[in-house]
Design a protein around this motif. Structure first.
Motif, PDB file in Angstrom:
ATOM      1  N   HIS A  87       0.852  -0.853   0.270  1.00 26.82           N
ATOM      2  CA  HIS A  87       0.230  -0.155   0.344  1.00 26.82           C
ATOM      3  C   HIS A  87       1.241   1.201  -0.077  1.00 26.82           C
ATOM      4  O   HIS A  87       0.840   2.007  -0.450  1.00 26.82           O
ATOM      5  CB  HIS A  87      -0.398   0.001   1.234  1.00 26.82           C
ATOM      6  CG  HIS A  87      -1.351   1.404   1.641  1.00 26.82           C
ATOM      7  ND1 HIS A  87      -2.868   1.234   0.539  1.00 26.82           N
ATOM      8  CD2 HIS A  87      -1.219   2.414   2.362  1.00 26.82           C
ATOM      9  CE1 HIS A  87      -3.535   2.142   0.882  1.00 26.82           C
ATOM     10  NE2 HIS A  87      -2.578   3.447   1.711  1.00 26.82           N
ATOM     11  N   ASP A  88       1.656   1.179   0.702  1.00 25.23           N
ATOM     12  CA  ASP A  88       3.058   2.871   1.150  1.00 25.23           C
ATOM     13  C   ASP A  88       3.749   2.649  -0.269  1.00 25.23           C
ATOM     14  O   ASP A  88       4.446   1.784  -0.416  1.00 25.23           O
ATOM     15  CB  ASP A  88       3.573   2.854   2.500  1.00 25.23           C
ATOM     16  CG  ASP A  88       4.383   3.302   2.057  1.00 25.23           C
ATOM     17  OD1 ASP A  88       4.304   4.372   2.143  1.00 25.23           O
ATOM     18  OD2 ASP A  88       4.560   3.699   3.701  1.00 25.23           O
ATOM     19  N   ILE A  89       3.673   3.032  -0.882  1.00 27.93           N
ATOM     20  CA  ILE A  89       4.097   3.772  -2.385  1.00 27.93           C
ATOM     21  C   ILE A  89       5.923   3.884  -1.951  1.00 27.93           C
ATOM     22  O   ILE A  89       7.085   3.404  -3.144  1.00 27.93           O
ATOM     23  CB  ILE A  89       3.636   4.981  -2.722  1.00 27.93           C
ATOM     24  CG1 ILE A  89       4.582   4.878  -4.893  1.00 27.93           C
ATOM     25  CG2 ILE A  89       4.116   6.009  -2.286  1.00 27.93           C
ATOM     26  CD1 ILE A  89       3.747   5.645  -5.548  1.00 27.93           C
ATOM     27  N   LEU A  90       6.154   4.424  -0.623  1.00 31.35           N
ATOM     28  CA  LEU A  90       8.032   4.380  -0.659  1.00 31.35           C
ATOM     29  C   LEU A  90       8.198   2.542  -0.415  1.00 31.35           C
ATOM     30  O   LEU A  90       9.156   2.302  -0.210  1.00 31.35           O
ATOM     31  CB  LEU A  90       7.402   5.269   0.397  1.00 31.35           C
ATOM     32  CG  LEU A  90       7.332   6.513   0.676  1.00 31.35           C
ATOM     33  CD1 LEU A  90       7.421   7.201   1.326  1.00 31.35           C
ATOM     34  CD2 LEU A  90       8.095   7.310  -1.192  1.00 31.35           C
ATOM     35  N   LEU A  91       7.175   1.829   0.283  1.00 27.15           N
ATOM     36  CA  LEU A  91       8.305   0.344   0.766  1.00 27.15           C
ATOM     37  C   LEU A  91       7.436  -0.753  -0.258  1.00 27.15           C
ATOM     38  O   LEU A  91       8.122  -1.246  -0.378  1.00 27.15           O
ATOM     39  CB  LEU A  91       6.823  -0.074   1.935  1.00 27.15           C
ATOM     40  CG  LEU A  91       7.403   0.944   3.030  1.00 27.15           C
ATOM     41  CD1 LEU A  91       6.713   0.191   4.057  1.00 27.15           C
ATOM     42  CD2 LEU A  91       8.364   1.121   3.721  1.00 27.15           C
ATOM     43  N   ARG A  92       6.704  -0.117  -1.611  1.00 27.37           N
ATOM     44  CA  ARG A  92       6.990  -0.801  -2.866  1.00 27.37           C
ATOM     45  C   ARG A  92       8.021  -0.614  -3.246  1.00 27.37           C
ATOM     46  O   ARG A  92       8.873   0.144  -3.618  1.00 27.37           O
ATOM     47  CB  ARG A  92       5.878   0.143  -3.603  1.00 27.37           C
ATOM     48  CG  ARG A  92       5.205  -0.959  -4.777  1.00 27.37           C
ATOM     49  CD  ARG A  92       3.859  -0.275  -5.304  1.00 27.37           C
ATOM     50  NE  ARG A  92       2.578   0.114  -4.806  1.00 27.37           N
ATOM     51  CZ  ARG A  92       2.141   1.182  -4.443  1.00 27.37           C
ATOM     52  NH1 ARG A  92       2.266   1.664  -5.654  1.00 27.37           N
ATOM     53  NH2 ARG A  92       1.068   1.419  -3.575  1.00 27.37           N
ATOM     54  N   TYR A  93       8.205  -1.579  -5.232  1.00 29.96           N
ATOM     55  CA  TYR A  93       9.367  -1.480  -5.294  1.00 29.96           C
ATOM     56  C   TYR A  93       9.506  -0.192  -6.221  1.00 29.96           C
ATOM     57  O   TYR A  93       8.172   0.449  -6.246  1.00 29.96           O
ATOM     58  CB  TYR A  93       9.157  -2.060  -6.604  1.00 29.96           C
ATOM     59  CG  TYR A  93       9.748  -3.695  -5.899  1.00 29.96           C
ATOM     60  CD1 TYR A  93      11.237  -4.396  -5.813  1.00 29.96           C
ATOM     61  CD2 TYR A  93       8.882  -4.785  -6.249  1.00 29.96           C
ATOM     62  CE1 TYR A  93      11.441  -5.369  -5.486  1.00 29.96           C
ATOM     63  CE2 TYR A  93       9.322  -5.803  -5.169  1.00 29.96           C
ATOM     64  CZ  TYR A  93      10.794  -6.862  -5.227  1.00 29.96           C
ATOM     65  OH  TYR A  93      10.947  -7.519  -4.852  1.00 29.96           O
ATOM     66  N   GLN A  94      10.671   0.349  -5.934  1.00 29.30           N
ATOM     67  CA  GLN A  94      11.068   1.642  -6.738  1.00 29.30           C
ATOM     68  C   GLN A  94      10.808   1.867  -7.974  1.00 29.30           C
ATOM     69  O   GLN A  94      10.532   3.071  -8.688  1.00 29.30           O
ATOM     70  CB  GLN A  94      11.439   3.034  -5.975  1.00 29.30           C
ATOM     71  CG  GLN A  94      11.763   2.780  -4.619  1.00 29.30           C
ATOM     72  CD  GLN A  94       9.921   3.742  -4.505  1.00 29.30           C
ATOM     73  OE1 GLN A  94      10.392   4.662  -4.516  1.00 29.30           O
ATOM     74  NE2 GLN A  94       9.233   2.827  -3.912  1.00 29.30           N
ATOM     75  N   ASN A  95      10.910   1.042  -8.709  1.00 29.66           N
ATOM     76  CA  ASN A  95      11.991   0.805 -10.444  1.00 29.66           C
ATOM     77  C   ASN A  95      11.518  -0.570 -10.496  1.00 29.66           C
ATOM     78  O   ASN A  95      11.619  -1.430  -9.939  1.00 29.66           O
ATOM     79  CB  ASN A  95      12.590   1.495 -10.828  1.00 29.66           C
ATOM     80  CG  ASN A  95      13.721   1.677  -9.673  1.00 29.66           C
ATOM     81  OD1 ASN A  95      14.392   0.268  -9.799  1.00 29.66           O
ATOM     82  ND2 ASN A  95      14.785   2.794  -9.402  1.00 29.66           N
ATOM     83  N   THR A  96      12.076  -0.781 -12.037  1.00 27.12           N
ATOM     84  CA  THR A  96      11.946  -1.725 -12.200  1.00 27.12           C
ATOM     85  C   THR A  96      13.294  -2.963 -12.403  1.00 27.12           C
ATOM     86  O   THR A  96      13.398  -3.926 -12.341  1.00 27.12           O
ATOM     87  CB  THR A  96      11.188  -2.054 -13.758  1.00 27.12           C
ATOM     88  OG1 THR A  96      12.848  -1.468 -14.560  1.00 27.12           O
ATOM     89  CG2 THR A  96       9.753  -2.087 -14.528  1.00 27.12           C
ATOM     90  N   HIS A  97      14.398  -1.894 -12.487  1.00 28.04           N
ATOM     91  CA  HIS A  97      15.364  -2.561 -12.079  1.00 28.04           C
ATOM     92  C   HIS A  97      15.288  -2.711 -10.320  1.00 28.04           C
ATOM     93  O   HIS A  97      16.156  -4.487 -10.305  1.00 28.04           O
ATOM     94  CB  HIS A  97      16.304  -1.246 -11.506  1.00 28.04           C
ATOM     95  CG  HIS A  97      17.157  -0.783 -13.075  1.00 28.04           C
ATOM     96  ND1 HIS A  97      17.418  -1.599 -14.081  1.00 28.04           N
ATOM     97  CD2 HIS A  97      16.155   0.192 -13.198  1.00 28.04           C
ATOM     98  CE1 HIS A  97      17.525  -0.539 -15.075  1.00 28.04           C
ATOM     99  NE2 HIS A  97      16.454   0.618 -14.744  1.00 28.04           N
ATOM    100  N   GLU A  98      15.275  -2.495  -9.418  1.00 24.54           N
ATOM    101  CA  GLU A  98      14.449  -3.039  -7.930  1.00 24.54           C
ATOM    102  C   GLU A  98      14.269  -4.891  -7.926  1.00 24.54           C
ATOM    103  O   GLU A  98      14.119  -5.907  -7.415  1.00 24.54           O
ATOM    104  CB  GLU A  98      14.143  -2.472  -6.541  1.00 24.54           C
ATOM    105  CG  GLU A  98      14.730  -1.512  -6.525  1.00 24.54           C
ATOM    106  CD  GLU A  98      13.589  -0.583  -5.821  1.00 24.54           C
ATOM    107  OE1 GLU A  98      14.623   0.787  -4.951  1.00 24.54           O
ATOM    108  OE2 GLU A  98      13.007  -0.590  -4.764  1.00 24.54           O
ATOM    109  N   LEU A  99      12.896  -4.775  -8.956  1.00 23.02           N
ATOM    110  CA  LEU A  99      12.139  -6.012  -8.644  1.00 23.02           C
ATOM    111  C   LEU A  99      13.193  -6.700  -9.786  1.00 23.02           C
ATOM    112  O   LEU A  99      13.555  -7.444  -9.555  1.00 23.02           O
ATOM    113  CB  LEU A  99      11.664  -5.417  -9.884  1.00 23.02           C
ATOM    114  CG  LEU A  99      10.441  -6.326 -10.562  1.00 23.02           C
ATOM    115  CD1 LEU A  99       9.727  -7.166  -8.856  1.00 23.02           C
ATOM    116  CD2 LEU A  99       8.582  -6.649 -10.761  1.00 23.02           C
TER     117      LEU A  99
END
Length: 171
Positions: A107-119
């Motif tokens: 839910h929290d956008i800051l805890l979500r993957y920030q970009n496809t590189h992180e994923l």
């Protein structure tokens, strides 16, 4: 060519020419909309990663994580309830795969993957498989079923997704 393609997360828009939304209107498929999209906030690639996470959650559990009897209930759940953990519905999946899915639908956008590189990094470095339920999950496509072709397993999907996400980061 044995590649998995995900299409239509509900609403496409040109980020250069401006959005398609009209003030006061909700555009998108509520089950796949990110919390920030439900609130009418500015959107970026993290919203797409959220929608991807909802899709992966649905592939693994056969249901979307946020349920409701109406659009309003679904949106309320997304805004005010914590994101459900996939292990509640699929206790047989590995902790590493659960981490990836749970982070995608955070839910929290800051805890979500920030970009496809992180994923892509997590997909490459976190070992996971579906040995607890081998080949239990397959993706059916009308063309493959009608032609009698085999459908891809989760292992093939992981390999394709990892390769394609690395390409997304270059575009």
């Amino acid at each position: 060519d044995n590649r998995v393609k995900l299409m239509d997360f509900g609403l496409a828009r040109n980020t250069v020419a401006g959005g398609l939304t009209v003030s006061g209107n909700i555009m998108g498929t509520p089950e796949y909309m990110s919390p920030e999209q439900c609130e009418g906030k500015a959107l970026d690639g993290r919203t797409d990663l959220y929608s991807l996470g909802i899709t992966v959650f649905e592939i693994l559990t056969t249901m979307t994580p946020f349920l409701g009897k109406s659009i309003g209930e679904i949106i309320h759940t997304k805004l005010y309830d914590p994101s459900p953990k996939i292990q509640k519905y699929r206790p047989d999946i590995s902790n590493n795969l659960a981490h990836i899915v749970n982070r995608l639908i955070e839910h929290d956008i800051l805890l979500r993957y920030q970009n496809t590189h992180e994923l892509a990094h997590d997909l490459q470095t976190r070992a996971f498989d579906m040995r607890a339920a081998p080949d239990k999950i397959t993706i059916l496509s009308d063309s493959n079923v009608s032609k009698g072709r085999p459908t891809p397993t989760i292992t093939k999907i992981k390999n394709t997704l990892t390769r394609d996400i690395r390409d997304w980061g270059k575009k």
